[in-house]
Design a protein around this motif. Structure first.
Motif, PDB file in Angstrom:
ATOM      1  N   ARG A 167      -2.740  -2.279 -12.919  1.00 22.82           N
ATOM      2  CA  ARG A 167      -1.760  -3.223 -13.454  1.00 22.82           C
ATOM      3  C   ARG A 167      -0.569  -2.548 -14.119  1.00 22.82           C
ATOM      4  NH1 ARG A 167      -5.984  -7.228 -16.634  1.00 22.82           N
ATOM      5  NH2 ARG A 167      -7.366  -7.667 -14.849  1.00 22.82           N
ATOM      6  N   LEU A 168      -0.780  -1.354 -14.679  1.00 19.05           N
ATOM      7  CA  LEU A 168       0.284  -0.700 -15.447  1.00 19.05           C
ATOM      8  C   LEU A 168       1.268   0.053 -14.560  1.00 19.05           C
ATOM      9  CD1 LEU A 168      -1.843   0.695 -18.435  1.00 19.05           C
ATOM     10  CD2 LEU A 168      -0.579  -1.475 -18.270  1.00 19.05           C
ATOM     11  N   SER A 169       1.143  -0.097 -13.234  1.00 25.13           N
ATOM     12  CA  SER A 169       2.006   0.653 -12.317  1.00 25.13           C
ATOM     13  C   SER A 169       3.191  -0.157 -11.823  1.00 25.13           C
ATOM     14  CB  SER A 169       1.185   1.123 -11.110  1.00 25.13           C
ATOM     15  OG  SER A 169       0.722   0.007 -10.373  1.00 25.13           O
ATOM     16  N   GLY A 170       3.361  -1.371 -12.341  1.00 23.25           N
ATOM     17  CA  GLY A 170       4.468  -2.202 -11.891  1.00 23.25           C
ATOM     18  C   GLY A 170       4.198  -2.889 -10.567  1.00 23.25           C
ATOM     19  N   GLY A 171       2.959  -2.918 -10.144  1.00 26.57           N
ATOM     20  CA  GLY A 171       2.606  -3.628  -8.924  1.00 26.57           C
ATOM     21  C   GLY A 171       2.944  -2.906  -7.636  1.00 26.57           C
ATOM     22  N   GLN A 172       3.199  -1.602  -7.672  1.00 24.16           N
ATOM     23  CA  GLN A 172       3.554  -0.847  -6.471  1.00 24.16           C
ATOM     24  C   GLN A 172       2.350  -0.763  -5.538  1.00 24.16           C
ATOM     25  OE1 GLN A 172       5.573   2.853  -7.242  1.00 24.16           O
ATOM     26  NE2 GLN A 172       5.043   3.710  -5.239  1.00 24.16           N
ATOM     27  N   LEU A 173       2.495  -1.290  -4.315  1.00 22.19           N
ATOM     28  CA  LEU A 173       1.380  -1.399  -3.380  1.00 22.19           C
ATOM     29  C   LEU A 173       1.245  -0.199  -2.446  1.00 22.19           C
ATOM     30  CD1 LEU A 173       1.690  -5.162  -2.344  1.00 22.19           C
ATOM     31  CD2 LEU A 173       0.188  -4.151  -4.080  1.00 22.19           C
ATOM     32  N   LEU A 174       2.307   0.571  -2.289  1.00 22.83           N
ATOM     33  CA  LEU A 174       2.296   1.697  -1.362  1.00 22.83           C
ATOM     34  C   LEU A 174       2.773   2.958  -2.065  1.00 22.83           C
ATOM     35  CD1 LEU A 174       2.130   2.885   1.562  1.00 22.83           C
ATOM     36  CD2 LEU A 174       4.531   2.212   1.825  1.00 22.83           C
ATOM     37  N   HIS A 175       2.014   4.030  -1.889  1.00 19.40           N
ATOM     38  CA  HIS A 175       2.409   5.339  -2.399  1.00 19.40           C
ATOM     39  C   HIS A 175       2.526   6.287  -1.217  1.00 19.40           C
ATOM     40  CE1 HIS A 175       1.761   4.344  -6.696  1.00 19.40           C
ATOM     41  NE2 HIS A 175       0.867   3.518  -6.181  1.00 19.40           N
TER      42      HIS A 175
ATOM     43  N   LYS B 128     -12.506  -2.639  -5.174  1.00 16.76           N
ATOM     44  CA  LYS B 128     -11.275  -2.015  -4.727  1.00 16.76           C
ATOM     45  C   LYS B 128     -11.604  -0.987  -3.656  1.00 16.76           C
ATOM     46  CE  LYS B 128      -7.321   0.406  -6.829  1.00 16.76           C
ATOM     47  NZ  LYS B 128      -7.704   1.827  -6.678  1.00 16.76           N
ATOM     48  N   ILE B 129     -10.923  -1.078  -2.513  1.00 16.73           N
ATOM     49  CA  ILE B 129     -11.163  -0.184  -1.385  1.00 16.73           C
ATOM     50  C   ILE B 129      -9.876   0.571  -1.095  1.00 16.73           C
ATOM     51  CG2 ILE B 129     -11.920  -0.017   1.012  1.00 16.73           C
ATOM     52  CD1 ILE B 129     -13.231  -2.785   0.673  1.00 16.73           C
ATOM     53  N   ASP B 130      -9.874   1.876  -1.340  1.00 13.33           N
ATOM     54  CA  ASP B 130      -8.681   2.696  -1.141  1.00 13.33           C
ATOM     55  C   ASP B 130      -8.634   3.242   0.279  1.00 13.33           C
ATOM     56  OD1 ASP B 130      -7.877   2.515  -3.899  1.00 13.33           O
ATOM     57  OD2 ASP B 130      -9.466   3.955  -4.368  1.00 13.33           O
ATOM     58  N   LEU B 131      -7.426   3.324   0.820  1.00 16.43           N
ATOM     59  CA  LEU B 131      -7.219   3.882   2.157  1.00 16.43           C
ATOM     60  C   LEU B 131      -6.218   5.032   2.077  1.00 16.43           C
ATOM     61  CD1 LEU B 131      -7.612   0.579   2.550  1.00 16.43           C
ATOM     62  CD2 LEU B 131      -7.223   1.164   4.932  1.00 16.43           C
ATOM     63  N   TRP B 132      -6.640   6.184   2.566  1.00 12.19           N
ATOM     64  CA  TRP B 132      -5.753   7.344   2.730  1.00 12.19           C
ATOM     65  C   TRP B 132      -5.313   7.369   4.184  1.00 12.19           C
ATOM     66  CZ3 TRP B 132      -8.103  11.916   5.268  1.00 12.19           C
ATOM     67  CH2 TRP B 132      -7.156  12.923   5.515  1.00 12.19           C
ATOM     68  N   TRP B 133      -4.009   7.371   4.372  1.00 12.80           N
ATOM     69  CA  TRP B 133      -3.415   7.268   5.705  1.00 12.80           C
ATOM     70  C   TRP B 133      -2.593   8.521   5.964  1.00 12.80           C
ATOM     71  CZ3 TRP B 133      -0.112   2.354   7.225  1.00 12.80           C
ATOM     72  CH2 TRP B 133       0.313   2.471   8.546  1.00 12.80           C
ATOM     73  N   ASP B 134      -3.081   9.362   6.859  1.00  7.93           N
ATOM     74  CA  ASP B 134      -2.377  10.587   7.232  1.00  7.93           C
ATOM     75  C   ASP B 134      -1.559  10.278   8.479  1.00  7.93           C
ATOM     76  OD1 ASP B 134      -1.517  13.074   8.068  1.00  7.93           O
ATOM     77  OD2 ASP B 134      -3.400  14.088   7.624  1.00  7.93           O
ATOM     78  N   THR B 135      -0.278   9.966   8.301  1.00  5.04           N
ATOM     79  CA  THR B 135       0.552   9.530   9.418  1.00  5.04           C
ATOM     80  C   THR B 135       0.861  10.665  10.393  1.00  5.04           C
ATOM     81  OG1 THR B 135       2.611   9.906   8.193  1.00  5.04           O
ATOM     82  CG2 THR B 135       1.598   7.727   8.008  1.00  5.04           C
TER      83      THR B 135
ATOM     84  N   ASP C 289       4.889  15.120   3.515  1.00  5.47           N
ATOM     85  CA  ASP C 289       3.596  15.438   4.121  1.00  5.47           C
ATOM     86  C   ASP C 289       3.030  14.305   4.968  1.00  5.47           C
ATOM     87  OD1 ASP C 289       3.443  18.005   2.977  1.00  5.47           O
ATOM     88  OD2 ASP C 289       2.765  17.157   1.089  1.00  5.47           O
ATOM     89  N   GLY C 290       3.650  13.138   4.937  1.00  7.07           N
ATOM     90  CA  GLY C 290       3.185  12.040   5.772  1.00  7.07           C
ATOM     91  C   GLY C 290       1.949  11.327   5.281  1.00  7.07           C
ATOM     92  N   HIS C 291       1.604  11.487   4.003  1.00  2.00           N
ATOM     93  CA  HIS C 291       0.443  10.806   3.442  1.00  2.00           C
ATOM     94  C   HIS C 291       0.847   9.462   2.831  1.00  2.00           C
ATOM     95  CE1 HIS C 291      -2.120  14.329   3.875  1.00  2.00           C
ATOM     96  NE2 HIS C 291      -1.187  15.064   3.301  1.00  2.00           N
ATOM     97  N   ARG C 292      -0.001   8.460   3.011  1.00  2.15           N
ATOM     98  CA  ARG C 292       0.204   7.163   2.382  1.00  2.15           C
ATOM     99  C   ARG C 292      -1.095   6.716   1.721  1.00  2.15           C
ATOM    100  NH1 ARG C 292       3.941   3.623   6.680  1.00  2.15           N
ATOM    101  NH2 ARG C 292       5.658   5.144   6.788  1.00  2.15           N
ATOM    102  N   LEU C 293      -0.964   5.975   0.641  1.00  5.26           N
ATOM    103  CA  LEU C 293      -2.118   5.460  -0.085  1.00  5.26           C
ATOM    104  C   LEU C 293      -1.927   3.970  -0.334  1.00  5.26           C
ATOM    105  CD1 LEU C 293      -4.771   5.963  -1.728  1.00  5.26           C
ATOM    106  CD2 LEU C 293      -3.295   6.305  -3.729  1.00  5.26           C
ATOM    107  N   ILE C 294      -2.918   3.173   0.067  1.00  6.40           N
ATOM    108  CA  ILE C 294      -2.903   1.734  -0.196  1.00  6.40           C
ATOM    109  C   ILE C 294      -4.312   1.326  -0.635  1.00  6.40           C
ATOM    110  CG2 ILE C 294      -1.001   1.091   1.331  1.00  6.40           C
ATOM    111  CD1 ILE C 294      -2.970   0.481   3.519  1.00  6.40           C
ATOM    112  N   SER C 295      -4.404   0.167  -1.287  1.00  2.00           N
ATOM    113  CA  SER C 295      -5.693  -0.292  -1.806  1.00  2.00           C
ATOM    114  C   SER C 295      -5.886  -1.770  -1.518  1.00  2.00           C
ATOM    115  CB  SER C 295      -5.781  -0.057  -3.320  1.00  2.00           C
ATOM    116  OG  SER C 295      -5.716   1.322  -3.625  1.00  2.00           O
ATOM    117  N   ALA C 296      -7.049  -2.099  -1.001  1.00  2.00           N
ATOM    118  CA  ALA C 296      -7.420  -3.499  -0.780  1.00  2.00           C
ATOM    119  C   ALA C 296      -8.335  -3.955  -1.906  1.00  2.00           C
ATOM    120  CB  ALA C 296      -8.135  -3.651   0.561  1.00  2.00           C
TER     121      ALA C 296
END
Length: 316
Positions: free
Chosen positions: A50-58, A127-134, A63-70
């Motif tokens: 909650r303290l991150s300002g609601g940012q859904l994508l990192h 909470k289910i985190d996804l690491w996405w190596d594009t 390096d082409g890495h992405r982080l999202i959470s369901a």
């Protein structure tokens, strides 16, 4: 936010959206509170909380890495509670009306009771985190359950409109590689360290043998392998990077990152900023995961080029 488990998937023939486009798509499928009549719901949530300002994508752009959470929410309504209430109502009807309640009426009563009790049921959130190596076309899902990983991928598929993925597959089956490494120390890759736990599966119906905190190079272990048992799970480590238990479906569980990585993260100057803390951890974790997975794939003979039919859906 360090991952505890990893189910790995290979992405096929995907047109990559920009981070900006992806962020918009995620926001359209953001998590919402469960309604009174909802048994379960899944949507995207901020990985940093909650303290991150609601940012859904990192993203790590270089390096082409992405982080999202369901966020998966489910109302916990035990079947026994429903059955007890239904039984009470059936008993009351039969006593008052002097007749047996029909099967059709019982089914209707169960549906009615479930509908009445559902709004009062406790809500369990996961909470289910996804690491996405594009760059490597890989997605790693942080959950111990394969079905939960599929839930998160289904949400991503719905969010993006189309997503074609298959579980990561290698030329050498993990069960064959683990059995070989266990039985022949000389066959082990230089950076591979064998742990102290294993699950041995028999070819017939003799069940499984589980060993914890044992010397996997002992004579007794060799005798079990000679009797035809195979290693379906085994604790191992990639020196300086990551330790884990590898399963025969290539799931990596009980992840533990190297002490040097954790110390580097702990010494980072990010104060009490939840977003800065997550960014620091993600940089270190993503780099370790990419290197470790690449090394593991190499040890297993490379990726299997003859992938099974990939699951795909489109909203078009």
């Amino acid at each position: 936010m360090w991952f505890k488990h990893l189910h790995l998937y290979h992405i096929h023939d995907m047109k990559l959206l920009s981070p900006e486009q992806t962020a918009v798509a995620l926001s359209e499928h953001a998590a919402k509170p469960l309604g009174n009549a909802d048994a379960r719901r899944i949507g995207w949530t901020a990985p940093a909380g909650r303290l991150s300002g609601g940012q859904l994508l990192h993203t790590l752009k270089n390096d082409g890495h992405r982080l999202i959470s369901a966020l998966r929410q489910e109302r916990m309504l035990p079947a026994a509670v429903v059955a007890e209430e239904v039984a009470d109502q059936i008993a009351e009807i039969e006593a008052n009306e002097g007749r047996k309640v029909t099967r059709k009426e019982k089914t209707a009563l169960k549906e009615q009771v479930t509908e009445e009790l559902l709004p009062r049921a406790f809500v369990r959130s996961q909470k289910i985190d996804l690491w996405w190596d594009t760059e490597r076309q890989l997605i790693g899902v942080n959950t111990s359950s394969r079905s939960r990983a599929e839930d998160a991928l289904d949400l991503l598929r719905e969010t993006l409109g189309s997503l074609k993925v298959t579980p990561l597959s290698t030329q050498t089956l993990p069960i064959r590689a683990m059995t070989t490494w266990l039985g022949d120390p000389a066959s082990r890759p230089a950076d591979l360290q064998i742990g102290d736990s294993v699950v041995l599966k028999a070819k017939g119906d003799d069940g499984v043998l589980r060993g914890r905190q044992v010397d996997l190079d002992c004579d007794e272990m060799q005798q079990l392998l000679e009797s035809g048992r195979q290693a379906s799970q085994m604790a191992m480590a990639i020196e300086g990077q990551l330790s884990f238990i590898m399963h025969d479906d290539l799931a990596l569980k009980s992840l533990r990152f190297g002490d040097a990585l954790i110390e580097e993260a702990d010494h980072a100057d990010d104060g009490d900023d939840a977003l800065a803390r997550l960014e620091t951890d993600f940089v270190l974790m993503a780099g370790s995961l990419r290197d470790s997975v690449a090394r593991l794939i190499e040890w297993l003979g490379g990726e299997n080029q003859q992938e099974p039919a990939a699951k795909e859906a489109s909203n078009d």
